[in-house]
Design a protein around this motif. Structure first.
Motif, PDB file in Angstrom:
ATOM      1  N   GLU A  88       0.803  -1.227  -0.180  1.00 19.86           N
ATOM      2  CA  GLU A  88      -0.042   0.043   0.029  1.00 19.86           C
ATOM      3  C   GLU A  88       0.822   1.321  -0.081  1.00 19.86           C
ATOM      4  N   GLN A  92       0.814   4.009  -2.836  1.00 17.50           N
ATOM      5  CA  GLN A  92       0.682   5.415  -2.420  1.00 17.50           C
ATOM      6  C   GLN A  92       1.779   6.426  -2.767  1.00 17.50           C
ATOM      7  N   ASP A  96       1.505   9.505  -5.400  1.00 19.23           N
ATOM      8  CA  ASP A  96       1.916  10.712  -4.835  1.00 19.23           C
ATOM      9  C   ASP A  96       2.800  11.396  -6.006  1.00 19.23           C
ATOM     10  N   THR A 192      -5.340   7.544   1.866  1.00 13.63           N
ATOM     11  CA  THR A 192      -5.530   6.189   1.085  1.00 13.63           C
ATOM     12  C   THR A 192      -7.152   5.995   1.288  1.00 13.63           C
TER      13      THR A 192
END
Length: 193
Positions: A88, A92, A96, A192
């Motif tokens: 995760e 992310q 990002d 998230t």
């Protein structure tokens, strides 16, 4: 001479002794029977206790094995959870970078150019140039007003530098004068989904 007959007393004493010995033998036999019955009962109790002890030991061994299996499964679950969080975080970070660049593009004032963007974790270092100090201040304000996307925005360095070329000998207010800057900021992670 007249004789005294002690035979009757002797027979009586002999009968009393015989009864005593019979009573003693019967008492001994009865006591032996009670002791034998009691020892048989205790032996049966001991055998039953040993059987129960063996059953409990076997059950304890089985429960230990089940606990070990449970611990192994908990360790596997924890490892899978750690891997999931890691994936995760990678996802992310992957998401990002485009968000960060998009936000910077929207906040960038006209005529301000970035020459370097360095990201270390959540920390950013922006290096670039602008035609005037006013443009650098506009960039600082735009980053600070970015709805909390950037925090701890600070101007680390600002200097006037001439562009390379014949205008390098011109005065500070002449056209072609550039203002180089270094800004540090902290990029807030997006939530998230």
């Amino acid at each position: 001479m007249s004789g005294i007959n002690f035979l009757a007393q002797r027979n009586q004493a002999s009968g009393a002794h015989r009864r005593f010995y019979l009573l003693l033998a019967a008492t001994t036999a009865g006591a032996s029977a009670v002791v034998l019955a009691w020892s048989t009962h205790i032996a049966a109790q001991a055998a039953q206790q040993q059987q129960l002890f063996n059953l409990l030991r076997a059950e304890h061994t089985r429960m230990d094995a089940a606990i070990n299996v449970g611990k192994q499964q908990e360790a596997r679950i924890a490892e899978l959870e750690r891997k999931r969080r890691y994936l995760e975080a990678l996802q992310q970070q992957r998401n990002d970078a485009p968000r960060l660049l998009d936000e910077l593009a929207r906040r960038m004032p006209p005529q301000v150019f970035l020459t370097a963007l360095v990201q270390q974790g959540r920390n950013l270092t922006l290096s670039g140039s602008a035609p005037s100090h006013r443009h650098v201040m506009q960039l600082l304000e735009a980053l600070r007003d970015a709805d909390g996307t950037f925090t701890q925005v600070q101007l680390q360095e600002a200097r006037s530098a001439s562009e390379v070329g014949p205008a390098a000998t011109a005065a500070a207010s002449a056209p072609g004068r550039r203002h180089d800057f270094v800004i540090t900021a902290r990029h807030r992670a997006a939530a998230t989904q």
